[in-house]
Every structure is written in C-alpha cells, then in structure tokens.
Design a protein around this motif. Structure first.
Motif, short mmCIF file in Angstrom:
data_model
loop_
_atom_site.label_atom_id
_atom_site.label_comp_id
_atom_site.label_asym_id
_atom_site.label_seq_id
_atom_site.Cartn_x
_atom_site.Cartn_y
_atom_site.Cartn_z
N UNK A 45 0.84 -1.19 0.00
CA UNK A 45 0.00 0.00 0.00
C UNK A 45 0.88 1.25 0.00
N UNK A 46 0.47 2.26 -0.73
CA UNK A 46 1.13 3.56 -0.87
C UNK A 46 2.44 3.51 -1.66
N UNK A 47 3.21 2.45 -1.50
CA UNK A 47 4.55 2.39 -2.08
C UNK A 47 4.68 1.42 -3.25
N UNK A 48 3.56 0.88 -3.76
CA UNK A 48 3.64 -0.21 -4.73
C UNK A 48 4.41 0.17 -5.99
N UNK A 49 4.04 1.29 -6.62
CA UNK A 49 4.71 1.62 -7.88
C UNK A 49 6.17 2.01 -7.66
N UNK A 50 6.45 2.67 -6.55
CA UNK A 50 7.85 3.00 -6.27
C UNK A 50 8.67 1.73 -6.09
N UNK A 51 8.06 0.70 -5.53
CA UNK A 51 8.75 -0.59 -5.36
C UNK A 51 9.00 -1.23 -6.72
N UNK A 52 8.03 -1.14 -7.61
CA UNK A 52 8.19 -1.69 -8.96
C UNK A 52 9.39 -1.04 -9.66
N UNK A 53 9.52 0.28 -9.53
CA UNK A 53 10.65 0.97 -10.17
C UNK A 53 11.98 0.56 -9.55
N UNK A 54 11.98 0.27 -8.25
CA UNK A 54 13.21 -0.26 -7.63
C UNK A 54 13.56 -1.61 -8.25
N UNK A 55 12.55 -2.44 -8.51
CA UNK A 55 12.79 -3.74 -9.14
C UNK A 55 13.44 -3.56 -10.51
N UNK A 56 12.96 -2.56 -11.26
CA UNK A 56 13.53 -2.27 -12.58
C UNK A 56 15.01 -1.93 -12.44
N UNK A 57 15.34 -1.08 -11.49
CA UNK A 57 16.74 -0.70 -11.29
C UNK A 57 17.61 -1.88 -10.91
N UNK A 58 17.07 -2.75 -10.05
CA UNK A 58 17.82 -3.94 -9.64
C UNK A 58 18.09 -4.84 -10.84
N UNK A 59 17.07 -5.05 -11.66
CA UNK A 59 17.25 -5.92 -12.82
C UNK A 59 18.17 -5.28 -13.86
N UNK A 60 18.09 -3.96 -14.01
CA UNK A 60 19.05 -3.26 -14.88
C UNK A 60 20.48 -3.59 -14.47
N UNK A 61 20.78 -3.42 -13.20
CA UNK A 61 22.17 -3.65 -12.73
C UNK A 61 22.57 -5.11 -12.94
N UNK A 62 21.64 -6.02 -12.65
CA UNK A 62 21.95 -7.44 -12.87
C UNK A 62 22.27 -7.70 -14.33
N UNK A 63 21.47 -7.13 -15.22
CA UNK A 63 21.70 -7.32 -16.65
C UNK A 63 23.01 -6.68 -17.10
N UNK A 64 23.32 -5.52 -16.57
CA UNK A 64 24.59 -4.86 -16.90
C UNK A 64 25.77 -5.76 -16.52
N UNK A 65 25.72 -6.33 -15.32
CA UNK A 65 26.84 -7.14 -14.85
C UNK A 65 26.97 -8.43 -15.64
N UNK A 66 25.83 -9.07 -15.96
CA UNK A 66 25.88 -10.30 -16.75
C UNK A 66 26.40 -10.00 -18.15
N UNK A 67 25.92 -8.93 -18.76
CA UNK A 67 26.39 -8.56 -20.10
C UNK A 67 27.88 -8.27 -20.11
N UNK A 68 28.36 -7.61 -19.05
CA UNK A 68 29.79 -7.32 -18.95
C UNK A 68 30.59 -8.60 -18.83
#
Length: 468
Positions: free
Chosen positions: A406-429
């Motif tokens: 509640x209240x923070x759902x979409x902000x949490x989703x955007x955090x998930x995006x950032x986490x997956x971005x970093x994971x993808x960056x490191x795997x690609x590297x």
C-alpha cells in the motif's frame, strides 16, 4: 441585514473520544496514545470535552476556561491545545452561519496551525502542486507541500477553489453568491495556512524557489505519497486485498505455442571460470554501438538464464512467491521480460515473451510496425542512428505488487527495474556483450504490441543488448 461573520471551529478528529476508566479516571483516547485528564483543571477539561463533541472557536474555548478557572489557567490550556495540534488530532473547520464549508484535516506530524495573514492588494492562486480528487463523497484538495488536506464541504468552497485556479484578489471572490469579503479573506487565509495557495504580486509567484521550480507536479506528488512523512495513509506490505481478490499467479500464461528452447549455461562451471566479480563491477559500462556480427541466440539464452530465470516457486500462505537471480520486494517478482528482436543470429526478427520457468522464448509477432517503432524509439533514446540488435522490454504485472503493498507499490516496482538493470549490466559485462539501459519508453505502444491490458501489465523499463 448584517454581514455574515465566518468563523473557524476546532474539533478533534472523529476517532478520538473521552471515556471514564474505572481505574485511570477520565481518559482522552487517541490513535496510538491516551491522555489522562484527571490532573487538569475543570475549565480545561470542559473545553477539551467540547472539542471532542460539537467543537467551538478558539475564542469561545478560552472564554470558557477563563470563566471556570480564571485567567491563570489560560496558558496551560493553550499549551495542551498546541500539543493536540502538533500531534495532528485537531480539525479546523471554516463555518458560515453554522454551516461548514471547508475542513482542514492533518495528514502528517508534527503539524502546525497558525492562521496566515492576507494582503488586500495581493492576488492569490492555487499552488501548481495542489490537486482535487473525490474521497468518501467529498471533494478534497491536497498538495505535496502541505501537511493537511482540505475537505470541501459544499458548493461554495468548490466555487472558491475553481475561482482560485487563476490569480484573484480577495474582492474578486465576493461575486460568488453567499461569499462576503470577510468569508473570502478567511478562506484565503485558511488555504494559505494549509500551503495550498500561492501569493501572486505583479504576476510573480511568491511560492517558487529554485528548488521547487525544478520539481514537476507528478514527481513531487509521487515522492511525497510513496514514502512516509507527508501523509497519513497506510504504507508497506498490508495485504490490503487479502480475502477480497485472489492474488495473481507467480507465472504468466504463455502467449503462444510458437516456442524456442534457449541455451542453458553450466552455472557451476561459470562459478569456477567466470571473471572475478570486482573486475566485472569495475569494467561495467554502457555500450551503445553494436558489432557488425549480431548477438547469437545462444548468447541471448545465456544472458536471460543468468539474469532472470526462475529458480523455484516458493509457496506461501498469502501469495506464492519465487526465487530468481535478482531480488525483489517480498519475492513477488512482478517483472516480465519481452525481447523485441531486430538482429539475432539464428532467430527471426519479432517480439518474443521470455518464459522464465522453462527458459523459453514464445513468439508473439513478427517485426510489426509497432515492434519497429519500439526499436527505433529505444535507439533514439540512447542517441544511436540504427535500430538496436535487441530491445529487452521489462513489463510489470502490477497486481503482483499492488495486491500486497500500500502507498509504495509503484515506487517498489521501479526499484525492481533498477535492480534488474544492474543485474543485466553485470551479466552482459561478464559475457563481453554491449548493454545499455534506456531512460524511458512508450508503455501504450508496448501494450498494443504485446496485446496487454495497459492497467494490468505494461512496460516500466527498457534495456538494449547487442554484440560488441
């Protein structure tokens, strides 16, 4: 006929009550805190009882205290009243002839209420951060700048708010039927106190500072409402739809039977032979230019397996969760992965859905105009002239998060995006590929291309991948 005199009535919020406890005596019960009234003087207790029922003006309350206890008790009464205000327990209601037109409701603490003065020659306008919405059969005005919301009780206050969408002098507001100059002045003061108005002099807003100027309305509202401190809404994992709506399943149904089984790397072997983590972290960078030879389907398979495969489903009482290479809040894993493929060795161009459990690509379409538009838009966003080899589109099945948080759902989703971005960056590297996060995208275009309901699932992030 005499002019109507507006006034401000003080009352406690509805959930506050005064009870007689057999052991403790007279108690003021408020959320999270109780006040023992036994040691207070009779006049102060009488005033507090009035605030907890019909309410009264500050002047009437102080007169009651003086008449009962003498003027010496007034300072103590004001001390307690200020504490109640600071704790956000007191409503302030603007009345005309006993009829409420607007109520200021505290939504954050510490709260302060000191009626602002008005200037006759100034114009006043609603803050650009103020907004109206319907709440429990009333129209409510709020702003991320304010620690109060204003409940508009009748048409007159709504008409005043409408007029104040443009700069208006106090005298301009008296054209509204039933609004005297005294009422208009007090209403302006009321909104100024709640930080919903901007004072305008010579077309220059006194509200703006360099800091506020750089905030867009939606960004500041999102920031203030998705974190604690400036609202009274519940926040966190409240399981607010438990027992009302069935939780969304861990896995999305495959959109087609046209399936490509992807290559699975040997993770145990990679643990022994992969480049050391610090070397990967230090060499990670955005690479926007792709090689002449495109990425292969085997490389894409390894990349997705290392970044986002489903390791296991984790049954839980309220909502089943899962385990994957990157973390998410509550292990809800709302993100889905789609690949818009322009050039990939041994795979046709088009839009594909990644099924993380079986590690497969499911074809949704060929390279339609919509898919081509997604690729071109991503390329322009990172300032490359050609379409990228692969555009990875991250969508969210929003209800996987909205159901529990509640209240923070979409902000949490955007955090998930950032986490997956970093994971993808490191795997690609680690794989010597060319990765690039994309700052924004077209969610409506994605929903149309993928055949998704925009409000149930749409894109929240984009990531470009290709060969070096």
């Amino acid at each position: 006929m005499s002019e109507t005199i507006p006034q401000i009535i003080l009352s406690f919020k509805p959930e506050i009550s005064i009870i007689e406890d057999a052991e403790k005596g007279l108690i003021l019960k408020a959320p999270y805190i109780d006040f023992n009234l036994n040691k207070l003087s009779p006049g102060i207790v009488a005033a507090i009882k009035i605030i907890s029922t019909a309410g009264a003006t500050e002047k009437a309350l102080s007169q009651l205290v003086v008449a009962t206890d003498g003027s010496s008790a007034l300072a103590k009464f004001y001390y307690y009243l200020e504490q109640f205000v600071i704790l956000g327990l007191v409503y302030h209601t603007l009345e005309i002839d006993g009829s409420a037109i607007a109520t200021a409701v505290p939504i954050a603490t510490p709260y302060k209420w000191q009626l602002s003065e008005t200037i006759t020659d100034n114009n006043y306008q609603l803050s650009r951060f103020a907004y109206c919405h319907s709440e429990k059969s009333h129209l409510v005005v709020e702003s991320p700048l304010s620690k109060a919301k204003i409940i508009l009780k009748d048409w007159r206050s709504a008409a005043l708010i409408n007029e104040l969408s443009q700069p208006k002098a106090i005298s301009d507001l008296t054209t509204i039927p039933g609004i005297s100059e005294a009422t208009a002045r007090l209403f302006i003061s009321f909104l100024l106190t709640a930080e919903l108005l901007s004072s305008v002099n010579n077309n220059s807003s006194l509200e703006q500072s360099e800091t506020l100027t750089q905030w867009e309305f939606h960004d500041l509202l999102f920031h203030s409402r998705s974190r604690g401190g400036r609202h009274s809404n519940l926040i966190g994992k409240t399981f607010r739809f438990l027992g009302q709506i069935e939780p969304t399943p861990v896995l999305k149904a495959k959109p087609s039977n046209e399936i490509i089984n992807l290559y699975k790397p040997d993770i145990d072997s990679l643990k022994q032979t992969d480049t050391p983590f610090t070397a990967i972290l230090e060499s990670r960078k955005t690479i926007r230019q792709h090689g002449e030879k495109p990425i292969t389907v085997a490389q894409l398979g390894e990349f997705l397996y290392r970044s986002a495969r489903l390791r296991e489903i984790v049954p839980r009482d309220n909502m089943d969760c899962s385990n994957r290479p990157y973390p998410t809040g509550g292990a809800c894993y709302d993100l889905e992965i789609y690949t818009a493929i322009n050039r990939c060795e041994n795979i046709d161009a088009g839009l594909y859905y990644y099924a993380p459990e079986e590690h497969q690509l499911c074809k949704i379409s060929g390279k339609t105009k919509q898919v081509e538009a997604l690729l071109k838009s991503a390329g322009l966003s990172v300032q490359i002239e050609v379409e990228p080899q692969i555009l990875i589109l991250l969508s969210s099945r929003f209800s996987r998060v909205n159901w529990g948080y509640e209240s923070m759902a979409y902000s949490l989703i955007l955090k998930h995006v950032g986490i997956l971005y970093q994971t993808m960056y490191l795997v690609a590297t680690a794989m010597n590929l060319a990765p690039s996060g994309v700052g924004g995208g077209n969610s409506e275009l994605f929903a149309a291309a993928a055949g998704c309901d925009y409000f149930a699932e749409s894109s929240v992030g984009e990531f470009i991948l290709g060969s070096r």
